[in-house]
Motif scaffolding. Structure first.
Motif, mmCIF file in Angstrom:
data_model
loop_
_atom_site.group_PDB
_atom_site.id
_atom_site.type_symbol
_atom_site.label_atom_id
_atom_site.label_comp_id
_atom_site.label_asym_id
_atom_site.label_seq_id
_atom_site.Cartn_x
_atom_site.Cartn_y
_atom_site.Cartn_z
ATOM 1 N N ASP A 75 -11.619 27.042 -26.347
ATOM 2 C CA ASP A 75 -12.818 27.276 -27.146
ATOM 3 C C ASP A 75 -12.539 28.352 -28.186
ATOM 4 O O ASP A 75 -11.960 29.412 -27.862
ATOM 5 C CB ASP A 75 -13.970 27.737 -26.241
ATOM 6 C CG ASP A 75 -14.723 26.560 -25.665
ATOM 7 O OD1 ASP A 75 -14.461 25.428 -26.102
ATOM 8 O OD2 ASP A 75 -15.557 26.784 -24.767
ATOM 9 N N THR A 111 -10.767 23.129 -18.725
ATOM 10 C CA THR A 111 -12.123 23.554 -19.000
ATOM 11 C C THR A 111 -12.194 25.035 -19.339
ATOM 12 O O THR A 111 -11.352 25.827 -18.910
ATOM 13 C CB THR A 111 -13.033 23.260 -17.799
ATOM 14 O OG1 THR A 111 -14.374 23.611 -18.135
ATOM 15 C CG2 THR A 111 -12.602 24.055 -16.575
ATOM 16 N N ALA A 113 -15.292 26.374 -18.793
ATOM 17 C CA ALA A 113 -16.489 26.736 -18.037
ATOM 18 C C ALA A 113 -16.207 27.969 -17.187
ATOM 19 O O ALA A 113 -15.094 28.171 -16.696
ATOM 20 C CB ALA A 113 -16.927 25.574 -17.163
ATOM 21 N N GLU A 114 -17.228 28.769 -16.985
ATOM 22 C CA GLU A 114 -17.033 30.014 -16.244
ATOM 23 C C GLU A 114 -17.168 29.826 -14.737
ATOM 24 O O GLU A 114 -16.469 30.467 -13.960
ATOM 25 C CB GLU A 114 -18.039 31.062 -16.728
ATOM 26 C CG GLU A 114 -17.825 31.492 -18.175
ATOM 27 C CD GLU A 114 -18.785 32.594 -18.586
ATOM 28 O OE1 GLU A 114 -19.633 32.983 -17.740
ATOM 29 O OE2 GLU A 114 -18.682 33.058 -19.727
ATOM 30 N N THR A 115 -18.082 28.959 -14.293
ATOM 31 C CA THR A 115 -18.308 28.748 -12.863
ATOM 32 C C THR A 115 -18.131 27.270 -12.518
ATOM 33 O O THR A 115 -18.089 26.409 -13.398
ATOM 34 C CB THR A 115 -19.717 29.196 -12.452
ATOM 35 O OG1 THR A 115 -20.672 28.343 -13.079
ATOM 36 C CG2 THR A 115 -19.978 30.640 -12.853
ATOM 37 N N ALA A 117 -20.339 25.400 -11.081
ATOM 38 C CA ALA A 117 -21.552 24.694 -11.494
ATOM 39 C C ALA A 117 -21.492 24.324 -12.975
ATOM 40 O O ALA A 117 -21.841 23.198 -13.362
ATOM 41 C CB ALA A 117 -22.781 25.550 -11.202
ATOM 42 N N ASP A 118 -21.031 25.298 -13.818
ATOM 43 C CA ASP A 118 -20.906 25.016 -15.252
ATOM 44 C C ASP A 118 -19.901 23.892 -15.493
ATOM 45 O O ASP A 118 -20.109 23.019 -16.352
ATOM 46 C CB ASP A 118 -20.464 26.276 -15.997
ATOM 47 C CG ASP A 118 -21.515 27.377 -15.944
ATOM 48 O OD1 ASP A 118 -22.695 27.044 -15.737
ATOM 49 O OD2 ASP A 118 -21.153 28.559 -16.080
ATOM 50 N N PHE A 119 -18.806 23.914 -14.742
ATOM 51 C CA PHE A 119 -17.771 22.889 -14.892
ATOM 52 C C PHE A 119 -18.322 21.503 -14.564
ATOM 53 O O PHE A 119 -18.113 20.537 -15.307
ATOM 54 C CB PHE A 119 -16.579 23.220 -13.998
ATOM 55 C CG PHE A 119 -15.627 22.085 -13.797
ATOM 56 C CD1 PHE A 119 -14.760 21.699 -14.801
ATOM 57 C CD2 PHE A 119 -15.603 21.384 -12.596
ATOM 58 C CE1 PHE A 119 -13.892 20.629 -14.621
ATOM 59 C CE2 PHE A 119 -14.733 20.331 -12.403
ATOM 60 C CZ PHE A 119 -13.878 19.946 -13.425
ATOM 61 N N GLU A 121 -21.398 20.470 -14.621
ATOM 62 C CA GLU A 121 -22.359 20.055 -15.631
ATOM 63 C C GLU A 121 -21.657 19.627 -16.919
ATOM 64 O O GLU A 121 -21.997 18.605 -17.519
ATOM 65 C CB GLU A 121 -23.327 21.197 -15.911
ATOM 66 C CG GLU A 121 -24.406 20.831 -16.917
ATOM 67 C CD GLU A 121 -25.385 21.959 -17.146
ATOM 68 O OE1 GLU A 121 -26.282 21.793 -17.987
ATOM 69 O OE2 GLU A 121 -25.247 23.019 -16.483
ATOM 70 N N LYS A 122 -20.653 20.417 -17.324
ATOM 71 C CA LYS A 122 -19.938 20.131 -18.564
ATOM 72 C C LYS A 122 -19.183 18.813 -18.498
ATOM 73 O O LYS A 122 -19.106 18.064 -19.480
ATOM 74 C CB LYS A 122 -18.979 21.280 -18.867
ATOM 75 C CG LYS A 122 -18.374 21.241 -20.253
ATOM 76 C CD LYS A 122 -17.604 22.511 -20.524
ATOM 77 C CE LYS A 122 -17.053 22.511 -21.954
ATOM 78 N NZ LYS A 122 -16.296 23.754 -22.251
ATOM 79 N N LYS A 137 -20.786 26.648 -5.730
ATOM 80 C CA LYS A 137 -21.027 26.353 -7.143
ATOM 81 C C LYS A 137 -21.053 27.611 -8.014
ATOM 82 O O LYS A 137 -20.876 27.525 -9.230
ATOM 83 C CB LYS A 137 -22.337 25.582 -7.298
ATOM 84 C CG LYS A 137 -22.274 24.155 -6.755
ATOM 85 C CD LYS A 137 -23.557 23.401 -7.038
ATOM 86 C CE LYS A 137 -23.469 21.969 -6.516
ATOM 87 N NZ LYS A 137 -24.697 21.201 -6.803
ATOM 88 N N GLU A 138 -21.298 28.770 -7.413
ATOM 89 C CA GLU A 138 -21.323 30.013 -8.185
ATOM 90 C C GLU A 138 -19.939 30.638 -8.326
ATOM 91 O O GLU A 138 -19.780 31.666 -8.984
ATOM 92 C CB GLU A 138 -22.275 31.016 -7.517
ATOM 93 C CG GLU A 138 -23.699 30.503 -7.350
ATOM 94 C CD GLU A 138 -24.292 30.015 -8.663
ATOM 95 O OE1 GLU A 138 -24.098 30.702 -9.682
ATOM 96 O OE2 GLU A 138 -24.943 28.954 -8.667
#
Length: 415
Positions: A75, A111, A113-115, A117-119, A121-122, A137-138
């Motif tokens: 990113d 990825t 993503a930070e967590t 759960a974010d991964f 979803e992304k 997930k956290e």
């Protein structure tokens, strides 16, 4: 003529000094102008900030100055060809490698993503409330993270006719039943077997098996004993002692499957109340003749053959007639010792016919008898439940003994 460079003379030359001063001033001004025309840029990478002053024209030029490579899945806050502006902040996030194992299928992702759960979803990885995932997930995403996802499916448990649909992610049938608080006894049956792996749409049948004891009370008919009485007119009868029916308890082991009886086995019989025999006086008095005294026949030996007994026919002298409660048995019964020997040592395996079990207080062992519907026999056996006016005839097979049932029969006892 040799010329010698004279620095002192040069320094005393005003034109030289003027030119040198002008060069220094111009150089200083140029340096200051170069530095003043630089812009300050901040680059943020992996939470580390780097502030630089640069003449770079584009974001890509800035990153090249810092030897920062930007990969496909990273990113970047700005486009690479975007022009650099004063106080610009460029943020670069390096993509991390994540390996997902879902239903035995492995997929590699990169990825930022930070967590977890974010991964999810992304990457549009949908999970139901029944699915299982190996990480919280956290939890923060780390490079080379391995995530295992087990997708849930439905199975049906048919517990004694009551069906319930259960969500599971796998394991054995035993584990599934334990996880869903389905307790089993040693007698219960499970189909398929408990060590089988569960699969989608599987139906598990649990059969509840119980063994209970059923106690049944039955009436026992009293025996009728007829005795000759010379004081009563011949052809008439009088009840001397009124008979009373007895009561026995039969203890059965009953097997129930899902509450329904599937088998029943007699364990034992117990006498609750002994039957009381009824004594009947049979008149023998003849008005025109004196009373004739009955001659008692000599008792037979225990070794006399049954065929010899049959030859006596219906001889009445020395014979006592009783009405007794009769059952049947076979030497190979569940409660027998399997040797086939009577209480007197007689071999029932070799000689299964013409043997009766009696109460020796009523019919002495070795006595010859005739039993209605059975024929002639010798009293060669005793039994724990054969008390009072009861007999137990021996039959060649267990099935014949079961078919015989329970009945009241006429018994002639030869003395």
């Amino acid at each position: 003529m040799r010329r010698v460079f004279n620095l002192q003379k040069l320094l005393n030359n005003k034109d030289f000094i003027y030119a040198l001063t002008l060069i220094i001033v111009i150089g200083t001004i140029s340096f200051l102008f170069y530095e003043l025309t630089k812009v300050e840029v901040t680059v943020v990478q992996e939470d580390e900030q780097m502030a630089i002053r640069t003449h770079a024209k584009t974001v890509e030029d800035v990153l090249n100055e810092l030897a920062i490579d930007v990969h496909q899945y990273d990113d970047l806050s700005h486009e690479l060809d975007e022009l650099v502006t004063r106080d610009m902040k460029i943020e670069h996030t390096i993509a991390k490698k994540v390996i997902v194992m879902e239903d035995e299928q492995e997929t590699t992702y990169y990825t930022t993503a930070e967590t977890v759960a974010d991964f999810l979803e992304k990457e549009a990885i949908a999970l139901s409330e029944h699915d299982s995932i190996s990480h919280n997930k956290e939890e923060a995403i780390k490079d080379n993270l391995n995530i295992h996802i087990d997708k849930a499916f439905e199975v049906t448990i048919n517990d004694a006719g009551k069906k319930e649909t259960i969500w599971t992610t796998g394991g054995t049938i035993a584990e599934l039943l334990a996880n869903n608080d389905v307790e089993l006894t040693e007698l219960d049956r499970v189909e398929p077997s408990k060590d089988k792996e569960v699969s989608e749409s599987l139906e598990i049948d649990v059969t509840r098996v119980e063994k209970v004891t059923d106690i049944v009370e039955e009436e026992v008919d009293f025996a009728i004993v007829k005795k000759s009485d010379a004081s009563i007119k011949k052809g008439t009868e009088e009840v001397v002692t009124k008979g009373e029916k007895g009561t026995i308890e039969k203890h059965y082991e009953v097997v129930l499957e899902n509450g329904k009886e599937v088998s029943r086995e007699l364990l034992k019989e117990e006498t609750v109340k002994a039957a009381k025999e009824q004594v009947v006086a049979v008149g023998t008095k003849e008005e025109s003749k004196p009373v004739v005294t009955t001659t008692v026949a000599k008792a037979a030996t225990t070794t006399e053959d049954v065929q010899t007994l049959a030859s006596r026919g219906t001889e009445e002298d020395g014979v006592t007639t009783l009405y007794m409660h009769a059952t049947a048995y076979n030497w190979d019964c569940a409660s027998c010792d399997g040797r086939g020997l009577t209480s007197t040592g007689y071999d029932l395996k070799a000689n299964p016919n013409g043997v009766v079990s009696v109460d020796p207080n009523v019919i002495p062992l070795g006595t010859k008898v005739w039993i209605e519907g059975y024929g002639y026999a010798i009293a060669r056996d005793t039994g724990g439940n054969i008390k009072g006016n009861r007999i137990d005839v021996h039959l060649p097979t267990i099935q014949q003994a079961r078919d015989y049932g329970s009945k009241t029969v006429k018994v002639k006892i030869y003395k």
